[in-house]
Design a protein around this motif. Sequence first.
Motif, PDB file in Angstrom:
ATOM      1  N   ASP A 518       0.836  -1.200   0.000  1.00 29.77           N
ATOM      2  CA  ASP A 518       0.000   0.000   0.000  1.00 29.77           C
ATOM      3  C   ASP A 518       0.877   1.259   0.000  1.00 29.77           C
ATOM      4  N   ASP A 519       0.259   2.396   0.244  1.00 30.73           N
ATOM      5  CA  ASP A 519       0.960   3.673   0.132  1.00 30.73           C
ATOM      6  C   ASP A 519       2.163   3.803   1.061  1.00 30.73           C
ATOM      7  N   SER A 520       2.086   3.202   2.253  1.00 28.36           N
ATOM      8  CA  SER A 520       3.191   3.356   3.206  1.00 28.36           C
ATOM      9  C   SER A 520       4.488   2.789   2.639  1.00 28.36           C
ATOM     10  N   GLY A 521       4.402   1.699   1.894  1.00 32.63           N
ATOM     11  CA  GLY A 521       5.590   1.140   1.262  1.00 32.63           C
ATOM     12  C   GLY A 521       6.130   2.050   0.177  1.00 32.63           C
ATOM     13  N   PHE A 522       5.233   2.644  -0.592  1.00 31.66           N
ATOM     14  CA  PHE A 522       5.661   3.541  -1.663  1.00 31.66           C
ATOM     15  C   PHE A 522       6.176   4.867  -1.110  1.00 31.66           C
ATOM     16  N   TRP A 523       5.675   5.294   0.037  1.00 29.95           N
ATOM     17  CA  TRP A 523       6.239   6.488   0.664  1.00 29.95           C
ATOM     18  C   TRP A 523       7.691   6.245   1.066  1.00 29.95           C
ATOM     19  N   ALA A 524       7.946   5.053   1.603  1.00 33.20           N
ATOM     20  CA  ALA A 524       9.334   4.710   1.964  1.00 33.20           C
ATOM     21  C   ALA A 524      10.218   4.682   0.722  1.00 33.20           C
ATOM     22  N   LEU A 525       9.678   4.155  -0.370  1.00 35.49           N
ATOM     23  CA  LEU A 525      10.428   4.103  -1.628  1.00 35.49           C
ATOM     24  C   LEU A 525      10.751   5.517  -2.106  1.00 35.49           C
ATOM     25  N   ALA A 526       9.775   6.415  -2.002  1.00 40.04           N
ATOM     26  CA  ALA A 526       9.982   7.797  -2.437  1.00 40.04           C
ATOM     27  C   ALA A 526      11.011   8.508  -1.571  1.00 40.04           C
ATOM     28  N   TYR A 527      11.129   8.099  -0.321  1.00 43.66           N
ATOM     29  CA  TYR A 527      12.064   8.750   0.602  1.00 43.66           C
ATOM     30  C   TYR A 527      13.487   8.221   0.456  1.00 43.66           C
ATOM     31  N   TYR A 528      13.633   6.904   0.338  1.00 44.66           N
ATOM     32  CA  TYR A 528      14.967   6.298   0.357  1.00 44.66           C
ATOM     33  C   TYR A 528      15.589   6.097  -1.031  1.00 44.66           C
ATOM     34  N   SER A 529      14.776   5.771  -2.021  1.00 50.29           N
ATOM     35  CA  SER A 529      15.321   5.300  -3.313  1.00 50.29           C
ATOM     36  C   SER A 529      15.489   6.445  -4.301  1.00 50.29           C
ATOM     37  N   ARG A 530      16.331   7.399  -3.964  1.00 51.98           N
ATOM     38  CA  ARG A 530      16.500   8.589  -4.798  1.00 51.98           C
ATOM     39  C   ARG A 530      17.292   8.304  -6.084  1.00 51.98           C
ATOM     40  N   ASN A 531      17.912   7.131  -6.183  1.00 55.72           N
ATOM     41  CA  ASN A 531      18.660   6.781  -7.393  1.00 55.72           C
ATOM     42  C   ASN A 531      17.809   6.030  -8.417  1.00 55.72           C
ATOM     43  N   LEU A 532      16.554   5.764  -8.087  1.00 58.27           N
ATOM     44  CA  LEU A 532      15.700   4.956  -8.955  1.00 58.27           C
ATOM     45  C   LEU A 532      15.456   5.654 -10.290  1.00 58.27           C
ATOM     46  N   ARG A 533      15.722   4.924 -11.391  1.00 58.83           N
ATOM     47  CA  ARG A 533      15.529   5.472 -12.733  1.00 58.83           C
ATOM     48  C   ARG A 533      14.411   4.759 -13.499  1.00 58.83           C
ATOM     49  N   GLN A 534      14.075   3.537 -13.085  1.00 56.97           N
ATOM     50  CA  GLN A 534      13.033   2.784 -13.796  1.00 56.97           C
ATOM     51  C   GLN A 534      12.218   1.989 -12.796  1.00 56.97           C
ATOM     52  N   ILE A 535      10.898   2.055 -12.925  1.00 55.60           N
ATOM     53  CA  ILE A 535      10.030   1.340 -11.983  1.00 55.60           C
ATOM     54  C   ILE A 535       8.791   0.810 -12.701  1.00 55.60           C
ATOM     55  N   ASN A 536       8.366  -0.373 -12.293  1.00 52.49           N
ATOM     56  CA  ASN A 536       7.132  -0.975 -12.792  1.00 52.49           C
ATOM     57  C   ASN A 536       6.198  -1.161 -11.599  1.00 52.49           C
ATOM     58  N   MET A 537       5.121  -0.376 -11.559  1.00 57.96           N
ATOM     59  CA  MET A 537       4.146  -0.449 -10.466  1.00 57.96           C
ATOM     60  C   MET A 537       2.807  -0.991 -10.949  1.00 57.96           C
ATOM     61  N   SER A 538       2.780  -1.607 -12.100  1.00 54.28           N
ATOM     62  CA  SER A 538       1.524  -2.102 -12.665  1.00 54.28           C
ATOM     63  C   SER A 538       0.851  -3.102 -11.728  1.00 54.28           C
ATOM     64  N   TYR A 539      -0.474  -2.974 -11.608  1.00 51.31           N
ATOM     65  CA  TYR A 539      -1.306  -3.862 -10.784  1.00 51.31           C
ATOM     66  C   TYR A 539      -1.008  -3.734  -9.291  1.00 51.31           C
ATOM     67  N   CYS A 540      -0.432  -2.634  -8.846  1.00 52.80           N
ATOM     68  CA  CYS A 540      -0.183  -2.421  -7.415  1.00 52.80           C
ATOM     69  C   CYS A 540      -1.336  -1.642  -6.786  1.00 52.80           C
ATOM     70  N   ALA A 541      -1.395  -1.675  -5.447  1.00 51.36           N
ATOM     71  CA  ALA A 541      -2.516  -1.052  -4.721  1.00 51.36           C
ATOM     72  C   ALA A 541      -2.180   0.370  -4.297  1.00 51.36           C
ATOM     73  N   ILE A 542      -1.473   1.108  -5.118  1.00 52.90           N
ATOM     74  CA  ILE A 542      -1.096   2.475  -4.798  1.00 52.90           C
ATOM     75  C   ILE A 542      -2.273   3.419  -5.072  1.00 52.90           C
ATOM     76  N   SER A 543      -2.356   4.505  -4.286  1.00 54.70           N
ATOM     77  CA  SER A 543      -3.458   5.466  -4.440  1.00 54.70           C
ATOM     78  C   SER A 543      -2.936   6.742  -5.107  1.00 54.70           C
TER      79      SER A 543
END
Length: 615
Positions: A518-543
């Motif tokens: 859910d969103d709490s996991g993606f918030w952590a990703l947004a905070y820590y993973s500043r080097n991320l260049r490519q992501i696939n979030m298809s079919y995830c429960a993000i809001s």
Amino acid sequence: MSSLSVLNEDLLVRVYTKLSSEKDRKTWRLVCRDFLRVDSATRRSLRVLRFEFLQSLLSKHTNLDSLDLSVCPRVEDGTVSVLLSRPESKNWTRCVTRLTLSRATGLRYSGLEMLVRACPCLEALDVSHCWKYGDREASAISCAEGLRELRMDKCVGVSDVGLAKIAVGCGRLERLSLKWCMEISDLGVDLLCKKCLGLKDLDVSYLKVTCESLRSIASLPKLEVLAIVGCPLVDYVGLRFLENRCPLLQVIDVSRCDLVSSSGLISVVTGHRGLLQLNAGFCFSELRAMPLHCLKDLKNLNTIRIDGAQVSDSSFQIISTNCKSLVEIGLSKCIGVTNTGIMQLVSGCADLKIVNLTCCRSLTDAALSALANSCRKLVCLKLESCDMVTEKSLDQLGSCCLRLEELDLTDCCGVNDKGLDYLSRCSELSCLKLGLCTNITDKGLVYIARIVQKLLNLIYTAVPWDYDRGMQYICHFEDLSDLEMRGLVNITSMGLTAVAAGCKRLADLDLKHCETIDDSGFWALAYYSRNLRQINMSYCAISDLGLCMVMGNLTRLQDAKLVHLTKVTVKGFELALRACSVRIRKVKLIRPLRCLLSSEILETLHETGCKIRWD
């Protein structure tokens, strides 16, 4: 007085040049101002990641040979104009010989021409995947008279006219890649070969060229490397043009050319005894003995790929006898690969370092054990869908192949935790693929995490283990850059948070069908993973909120797959795309959104060079 003060700048420079990794050089810069000054004065290559630091970095590093802006967002005509208008711009442009602008789709012909003209020593230019580039951009490139190397892969708007301008303006070209430049025909290739006689490396893969292009290419006296992958109109007649021409040819790739026959291959082999690499993958259904017997004249051949062909044990006997210098062989999806054949192969080719056995389903531990015992210099082994391989094979690999760096065990259901325990002896392992390995649990990751410290790429999909606990082990791979967790339906935000916090170098993350994050996991990703260049979030429960947070905070993100996000509204997509519109290069969305998103955001994305793929 500090002990470092006794070291003069010359000694510091000598120490600095001994640092081989970027991680060590980054640590060096953080020590003190003197060390930072030495780095600025000595550094020869620069890869800019963040736009806001671009100007200051270029003003500090004035002796650059190589400048890479491929991952720096917002590089546009206006940006280049401002950079070059500053007096100090002459300090860094005067020495640049290599410029990488891959995927810099916001930069068009005027900015490109300014940049090319400002670098008088420019010898190498990469504009690959700039899909909006056409003949005007090609004209801008032609201003680089001293250019020797040019990559234009997927510059789909460039036609024969643009190529002609480059051929006339850049007569010193030695290396040129035109892969997927679909508007280029025989006419453009012919003019190129007449004007650039010094070409040594040419890639015309996936073009609609015919045998007439090979007739023109055959006139290049210095050609060493030729790639014509996936050219459906090229046949054996075209290859015959090369038979007694291009005397320096060392590498040829004719894979996926459906009309190429054994006789065409024989023509190439017999005419070029100095050949080092031969790639004929997916060319013919059956590999006959005649072309293999011709290999006896290629004393220096080190690479052969015959993927997709039907082979026999006698084929491997011939290769083993005639190709003693072989270091790489590709047998992916070959029919007829048996234990006996592999044993015969490795008996004569003990120097093999790269072996691709993907979908060779009849192989067992006997073949893999023979391979491990004979080829102890093995670096890369691909065993996808070799489902008869068990922990016995991994025991042999862990004992004999200590230099192993890449191993693909995707869909090898015979592999278990004990096998990973054996594999943990391979401390150089940097890429491990374990997708669909249903007999592996999180205990197997413990073995890998305990020993292997250099893992950069891990694919671990659709496996039945305690997901969040498994993530606690993955987070120990601090240098991990690529992680695929597709289909791990039970992983929660707790597990994703652990990975994001521990693996801060992550650049590519696949979370497709991780439906319980859910969103709490993606918030952590947004905070820590500043080097991320490519992501696939298809079919995830993000809001809406989570998507906006991810797309807004990840300032280096360039490629995002956002298909079937059922909790995200049209407004959420709008806001998220606005938040990243200045830097995103590619995004994948469901087709109905094409009619629902505002024309304003779609135009903005198009103007900044973002390519939208509608699923």
